[in-house]
Design an enzyme around this catalytic site. Structure first.
Site, PDB file in Angstrom:
ATOM      1  CE1 TYR A  77      -3.979   2.185   0.629  1.00  0.00           C
ATOM      2  CE2 TYR A  77      -2.487   3.193   2.431  1.00  0.00           C
ATOM      3  CZ  TYR A  77      -3.783   3.401   1.562  1.00  0.00           C
ATOM      4  OH  TYR A  77      -4.694   4.241   1.816  1.00  0.00           O
ATOM      5  NE  ARG A 107     -10.547   1.927   6.466  1.00  0.00           N
ATOM      6  CZ  ARG A 107     -10.842   2.792   5.348  1.00  0.00           C
ATOM      7  NH1 ARG A 107     -10.177   3.931   5.152  1.00  0.00           N
ATOM      8  NH2 ARG A 107     -11.664   2.469   4.515  1.00  0.00           N
ATOM      9  CG  ASN A 138     -12.273  -3.388  13.382  1.00  0.00           C
ATOM     10  OD1 ASN A 138     -12.921  -3.602  12.492  1.00  0.00           O
ATOM     11  ND2 ASN A 138     -11.138  -3.895  13.701  1.00  0.00           N
ATOM     12  CD  GLN A 191      -1.477   1.851  18.557  1.00  0.00           C
ATOM     13  OE1 GLN A 191      -1.255   1.691  19.780  1.00  0.00           O
ATOM     14  NE2 GLN A 191      -2.277   0.930  17.878  1.00  0.00           N
ATOM     15  NE  ARG A 202      -2.729   5.167  12.635  1.00  0.00           N
ATOM     16  CZ  ARG A 202      -1.579   4.599  13.174  1.00  0.00           C
ATOM     17  NH1 ARG A 202      -1.018   5.336  14.143  1.00  0.00           N
ATOM     18  NH2 ARG A 202      -1.110   3.426  12.804  1.00  0.00           N
ATOM     19  N   PRO A 252       2.428   2.315  12.307  1.00  0.00           N
ATOM     20  CG  PRO A 252       1.866   3.707  10.523  1.00  0.00           C
ATOM     21  CD  PRO A 252       1.711   2.512  11.191  1.00  0.00           C
ATOM     22  CD  GLN A 295       5.427  10.651  16.200  1.00  0.00           C
ATOM     23  OE1 GLN A 295       5.209  11.301  17.146  1.00  0.00           O
ATOM     24  NE2 GLN A 295       6.738  10.578  15.814  1.00  0.00           N
TER      25      GLN A 295
HETATM   26  P1  NAD Z   1     -12.576   1.809   0.332  1.00  0.00           P
HETATM   27  O1  NAD Z   1     -12.098   0.557   0.422  1.00  0.00           O
HETATM   28  O2  NAD Z   1     -13.814   2.075   0.974  1.00  0.00           O
HETATM   29  O3  NAD Z   1     -13.030   2.250  -1.232  1.00  0.00           O
HETATM   30  C1  NAD Z   1     -11.806   1.823  -2.062  1.00  0.00           C
HETATM   31  C2  NAD Z   1     -12.747   1.617  -3.364  1.00  0.00           C
HETATM   32  O4  NAD Z   1     -11.964   1.215  -4.320  1.00  0.00           O
HETATM   33  C3  NAD Z   1     -13.901   0.632  -3.151  1.00  0.00           C
HETATM   34  O5  NAD Z   1     -15.124   0.860  -3.583  1.00  0.00           O
HETATM   35  C4  NAD Z   1     -13.091  -0.607  -3.939  1.00  0.00           C
HETATM   36  O6  NAD Z   1     -14.109  -1.687  -4.496  1.00  0.00           O
HETATM   37  C5  NAD Z   1     -12.350   0.125  -5.085  1.00  0.00           C
HETATM   38  N1  NAD Z   1     -11.268  -0.592  -5.834  1.00  0.00           N
HETATM   39  C6  NAD Z   1     -10.571  -1.375  -5.195  1.00  0.00           C
HETATM   40  N2  NAD Z   1      -9.375  -1.612  -6.207  1.00  0.00           N
HETATM   41  C7  NAD Z   1     -10.103  -1.259  -7.263  1.00  0.00           C
HETATM   42  C8  NAD Z   1      -9.527  -1.695  -8.607  1.00  0.00           C
HETATM   43  N3  NAD Z   1      -8.552  -2.346  -8.882  1.00  0.00           N
HETATM   44  N4  NAD Z   1     -10.389  -1.083  -9.742  1.00  0.00           N
HETATM   45  C9  NAD Z   1     -11.476  -0.431  -9.313  1.00  0.00           C
HETATM   46  N5  NAD Z   1     -11.936  -0.090  -8.046  1.00  0.00           N
HETATM   47  C10 NAD Z   1     -11.252  -0.779  -6.933  1.00  0.00           C
HETATM   48  O7  NAD Z   1     -11.548   2.948   0.949  1.00  0.00           O
HETATM   49  P2  NAD Z   1     -12.045   4.352   1.167  1.00  0.00           P
HETATM   50  O8  NAD Z   1     -11.663   4.953   2.558  1.00  0.00           O
HETATM   51  O9  NAD Z   1     -13.094   5.018   0.667  1.00  0.00           O
HETATM   52  O10 NAD Z   1     -10.657   4.974   0.445  1.00  0.00           O
HETATM   53  C11 NAD Z   1     -10.734   5.549  -0.830  1.00  0.00           C
HETATM   54  C12 NAD Z   1      -9.326   6.212  -1.251  1.00  0.00           C
HETATM   55  O11 NAD Z   1      -8.919   7.062  -0.373  1.00  0.00           O
HETATM   56  C13 NAD Z   1      -8.261   4.920  -1.410  1.00  0.00           C
HETATM   57  O12 NAD Z   1      -7.308   5.416  -2.536  1.00  0.00           O
HETATM   58  C14 NAD Z   1      -7.489   5.123  -0.238  1.00  0.00           C
HETATM   59  O13 NAD Z   1      -6.239   4.683  -0.215  1.00  0.00           O
HETATM   60  C15 NAD Z   1      -7.548   6.756   0.116  1.00  0.00           C
HETATM   61  N6  NAD Z   1      -7.590   7.079   1.607  1.00  0.00           N
HETATM   62  C16 NAD Z   1      -8.267   6.939   2.439  1.00  0.00           C
HETATM   63  C17 NAD Z   1      -8.238   7.168   3.474  1.00  0.00           C
HETATM   64  C18 NAD Z   1      -9.273   7.095   4.757  1.00  0.00           C
HETATM   65  O14 NAD Z   1      -8.849   6.992   5.944  1.00  0.00           O
HETATM   66  N7  NAD Z   1     -10.489   6.530   4.409  1.00  0.00           N
HETATM   67  C19 NAD Z   1      -6.920   7.443   4.076  1.00  0.00           C
HETATM   68  C20 NAD Z   1      -5.868   7.723   3.026  1.00  0.00           C
HETATM   69  C21 NAD Z   1      -6.135   7.495   1.970  1.00  0.00           C
HETATM   70  N1  UDP Z   2      -6.246  -0.779  15.700  1.00  0.00           N
HETATM   71  C1  UDP Z   2      -6.554  -1.294  16.681  1.00  0.00           C
HETATM   72  N2  UDP Z   2      -7.690  -2.212  16.891  1.00  0.00           N
HETATM   73  C2  UDP Z   2      -8.306  -2.580  15.643  1.00  0.00           C
HETATM   74  C3  UDP Z   2      -8.054  -1.880  14.666  1.00  0.00           C
HETATM   75  C4  UDP Z   2      -6.957  -1.074  14.572  1.00  0.00           C
HETATM   76  O1  UDP Z   2      -5.828  -1.058  17.850  1.00  0.00           O
HETATM   77  O2  UDP Z   2      -9.434  -3.256  15.863  1.00  0.00           O
HETATM   78  C5  UDP Z   2      -5.053   0.112  15.703  1.00  0.00           C
HETATM   79  C6  UDP Z   2      -3.929   0.056  14.384  1.00  0.00           C
HETATM   80  O3  UDP Z   2      -3.139  -1.167  15.210  1.00  0.00           O
HETATM   81  C7  UDP Z   2      -3.579   1.178  14.229  1.00  0.00           C
HETATM   82  C8  UDP Z   2      -4.714   2.211  14.483  1.00  0.00           C
HETATM   83  O4  UDP Z   2      -5.661   1.357  15.442  1.00  0.00           O
HETATM   84  O5  UDP Z   2      -2.390   1.580  15.330  1.00  0.00           O
HETATM   85  C9  UDP Z   2      -5.469   2.686  13.218  1.00  0.00           C
HETATM   86  O6  UDP Z   2      -5.451   1.553  12.291  1.00  0.00           O
HETATM   87  P1  UDP Z   2      -6.235   1.725  11.132  1.00  0.00           P
HETATM   88  O7  UDP Z   2      -6.214   0.072  10.420  1.00  0.00           O
HETATM   89  O8  UDP Z   2      -7.411   2.176  11.373  1.00  0.00           O
HETATM   90  O9  UDP Z   2      -5.518   2.783  10.151  1.00  0.00           O
HETATM   91  P2  UDP Z   2      -3.975   2.841   9.747  1.00  0.00           P
HETATM   92  O10 UDP Z   2      -3.138   2.200  10.751  1.00  0.00           O
HETATM   93  O11 UDP Z   2      -3.888   2.700   8.254  1.00  0.00           O
HETATM   94  O12 UDP Z   2      -3.786   4.304  10.351  1.00  0.00           O
END
Ligand code: NAD
Ligand code: UDP
Length: 319
Positions: free
Chosen positions: A150, A191, A195, A214, A216, A279, A281
């Site tokens: 990722y 996430r 959760n 940690q 966020r 991560p 922080q």
């Molecule tokens: P999500 O998993 O709900 O949405 C991702 C969407 O992409 C889904 O509908 C999935 O079916 C589609 N998808 C995955 N692979 C695909 C492919 N190969 N072709 C077509 N569609 C595909 O996640 P989200 O939280 O809505 O995230 C959306 C975007 O924002 C992502 O690119 C993610 O990396 C980015 N992003 C989100 C967060 C967050 O906290 N929500 C943080 C950082 C970046």
């Molecule tokens: N995390 C947790 N319990 C859960 C899911 C996630 O303690 O059931 C923790 C995870 O290890 C991370 C933070 O929550 O430290 C945020 O996790 P998430 O998967 O939401 O996003 P990311 O790590 O990509 O920021």
């Protein structure tokens, strides 16, 4: 390109996902023609079912690792699983989605002269040594770990965006999105916010990975979508990258305690092993977003969590 309608034609890849569905909704409300392309890996038709009757909304089942031929004016490239559980399920496909997906969507943008926005991530900073994170920080990323599919996929996508900008003069915008939450996260998304809420509402133990110290910084979805729309509207000479997120930082233990308090749950907190490369922080420095987008998040964590909790209560009763 021929264009008979006064409406802007906008492609949203990943439009059936959590963020994508909110974005499609906002664009339609603003009067745009929206094409949503999604392979439904983590997204669902339920997220966009209410948009299907709108004649200005079009849904295409499409995997962005393959080329797409549509005539549009703007592209929001959101396709990519965002939850560690899901992006680690098929890590090779995750990298392909970021890298081949970026190449295909940038190629499309080049052909039709569309403006294109990349949903990048705070994960490009890895386990950051600079805190809060500023856009000029190059990050601290493990290239061979379980999160690398990722993190490195998204980093390579950023490289491609900037090379298409320099080499082919494609108009790009790169948003580095920090943890965002809200209604339409899938109950099994994995996430932390979804959760904890699902566990609290079900009276199940709240699973903290590690000791919960940690941190966020959590942004409510409506705030985030507003930032993406403002970024797309910036002058062509502004490419980003720009951090978008809420700078209010919490430990994961604090988040668990908040969710328990707001749901009135009797759930206990349990501690599980910390996944590798998690991560320690994360907090966005949003000075640039404040200046260029005239934007700052408006939703406090407690208020956003209440809205998310209401959503998950409804999702539980409607199945
Ligand atoms: P999500 O998993 O709900 O949405 C991702 C969407 O992409 C889904 O509908 C999935 O079916 C589609 N998808 C995955 N692979 C695909 C492919 N190969 N072709 C077509 N569609 C595909 O996640 P989200 O939280 O809505 O995230 C959306 C975007 O924002 C992502 O690119 C993610 O990396 C980015 N992003 C989100 C967060 C967050 O906290 N929500 C943080 C950082 C970046
Ligand atoms: N995390 C947790 N319990 C859960 C899911 C996630 O303690 O059931 C923790 C995870 O290890 C991370 C933070 O929550 O430290 C945020 O996790 P998430 O998967 O939401 O996003 P990311 O790590 O990509 O920021």
């Amino acid at each position: 390109m021929r264009h008979y309608s006064p409406r802007k034609r906008v492609l949203v890849t990943g439009g059936a996902g959590f963020l994508g569905s909110h974005l499609c909704e906002r664009l339609l409300a603003a009067g745009d023609d929206v094409v949503c392309a999604d392979n439904f890996f983590t997204g669902t038709k339920d997220n966009i079912a209410h948009l299907l009757p709108d004649p200005h909304f079009e849904l295409i089942r499409h995997d962005v690792t393959f080329p797409l031929y549509v005539e549009v004016d703007e592209i929001y490239n959101l396709a990519c699983p965002a939850s560690p559980v899901h992006y680690q399920y098929d890590p090779v496909q995750t990298t392909k989605t970021s890298v081949h997906g970026a190449i295909n969507m940038l190629g499309l943008a080049k052909r039709v002269k569309a403006k294109i926005l990349q949903a990048s991530t705070s994960e490009v900073y890895g386990d950051p040594h600079v805190h809060p994170q500023t856009e000029d920080y190059w990050g601290h990323v493990n290239p061979i770990g379980i999160r690398s599919c990722y993190d490195e996929g998204k980093r390579c996508a950023e490289t491609l965006f900037f090379d298409y900008s320099r080499q082919h003069k494609v108009r790009i915008k790169v948003a580095r999105i920090f943890n965002t939450y809200g209604p339409r996260m899938h109950p099994s998304d994995g996430r932390v916010v979804s959760n904890f809420i699902v566990q609290a509402l079900g009276g199940e133990p709240i699973t903290i990975y590690g000791e919960g110290n940690q941190t966020r910084s959590f942004c409510y979805v409506d705030d985030l979508i507003e930032a993406l729309i403002r970024l797309m509207a910036t002058p062509d000479d502004f490419t980003g990258p720009v951090n978008v997120g809420n700078p209010d930082e919490f430990t994961i233990l604090e988040l668990a305690q908040k969710v328990i308090a707001l749901t009135g749950s009797k759930s206990e907190i349990v501690f599980r092993p910390l996944p590798s490369d998690d991560p320690t922080q994360r907090q966005p420095d949003i000075t640039l977003a404040r200046k260029v987008l005239q934007w700052a998040p408006a939703t406090r964590l407690d208020d956003g969590l209440r809205k998310a909790i209401d959503y998950f209560r409804g999702a539980a009763t409607t199945g």
